[in-house]
Design an enzyme around this catalytic site. Structure first.
Site, short mmCIF file in Angstrom:
data_model
loop_
_atom_site.label_atom_id
_atom_site.label_comp_id
_atom_site.label_asym_id
_atom_site.label_seq_id
_atom_site.Cartn_x
_atom_site.Cartn_y
_atom_site.Cartn_z
NE ARG A 35 16.84 21.94 -18.80
CZ ARG A 35 16.09 21.29 -19.67
NH1 ARG A 35 15.73 21.88 -20.80
NH2 ARG A 35 15.72 20.05 -19.43
CB ALA A 73 12.47 15.60 -18.02
CD GLU A 107 11.88 12.83 -23.81
OE1 GLU A 107 13.10 13.07 -23.73
OE2 GLU A 107 11.17 13.30 -24.73
CD GLU A 162 16.33 13.89 -21.91
OE1 GLU A 162 16.37 13.78 -20.67
OE2 GLU A 162 15.85 14.89 -22.49
N PRO A 210 2.04 27.17 -10.90
CG PRO A 210 0.88 26.42 -9.03
CD PRO A 210 2.23 26.41 -9.67
N GLY A 211 0.93 29.73 -10.72
CA GLY A 211 0.54 31.13 -10.79
C GLY A 211 0.87 31.77 -12.12
CD GLU A 232 17.66 16.50 -26.09
OE1 GLU A 232 17.79 16.09 -27.27
OE2 GLU A 232 16.63 16.36 -25.42
#
Length: 200
Positions: free
Chosen positions: A68, A80, A97, A101, A119-120, A147
């Protein structure tokens, strides 16, 4: 007071899009607040995603490892993906998925937990599914970029909980899914919603 998240929408006086990429966008909304004040709120617009906690007959969780770039980490995660097929039921997206995956299909599906990622600052919502009665499946899927090399490991559910609590697993839907599955297992998964449960 009932403890349950409720839909609510405060008036948006103005909305400005600053960026629109392949997956995400960035927007500023000027929102009318209580006492008739207005304030700007910046956030990431996201189509949403799904994740799959696949649990085998030995109560082991299927984890994959993926690079990531924003975090500069190789993270252990649940299979995911983005909700990128218009009109596709979420359970179908999750099944796709899991197959692409990890190379598995499931005979039993339940909704495990629904999450807002942050959520902010983002409207991204994630549905985490519990998939059981697993079998291997061959999928012709061209793995590229992050991937290309995603090892698959089976981790006992209790060990996965320990790794999450010890700070060894950081991906938020993975941590939430592991802890939710462990909690749901106490009741034999009887309290889980069906795979096609509506989103709030």
């Amino acid at each position: 007071m009932r403890i349950e998240d409720l839909p609510e929408q405060w008036p948006v006086v103005e909305s400005r899009e600053h960026f629109k990429g392949y997956v995400i966008g960035v927007r500023t909304d000027t929102v009318r607040m209580p006492r008739d004040e207005v304030a700007d709120r910046d956030y990431v617009v996201h189509p949403g995603s799904v994740a799959v906690l696949a649990l085998d007959e030995d109560d082991r969780v299927l984890l994959i490892r993926q690079y990531r770039h924003p975090t500069r980490h190789l993270l252990w995660e649940l299979p995911a993906g983005i909700r990128d097929v218009e009109g596709e039921p979420l359970a179908a997206t999750a099944a796709r998925e899991l197959a692409e995956e990890a190379g598995y299909q499931a005979g039993t599906w339940h909704t495990l937990v629904d999450l807002y990622l942050s959520p902010g600052m983002s409207d991204e919502r994630i549905r985490v599914f519990l998939a059981r009665d697993l079998s291997k499946v061959e999928i012709d899927f061209d793995r590229r970029h992050e991937e290309f090399d995603m090892p698959v490991e089976w981790v006992p559910l209790g060990d996965a909980v320990e790794r999450a609590l010890m700070g060894m697993i950081h991906n938020s839907p993975t941590v939430a899914g592991i802890l939710a599955a462990y909690a749901a297992s106490v009741e034999g998964f009887a309290l889980l919603r069906p795979a096609d449960a509506p989103e709030a």
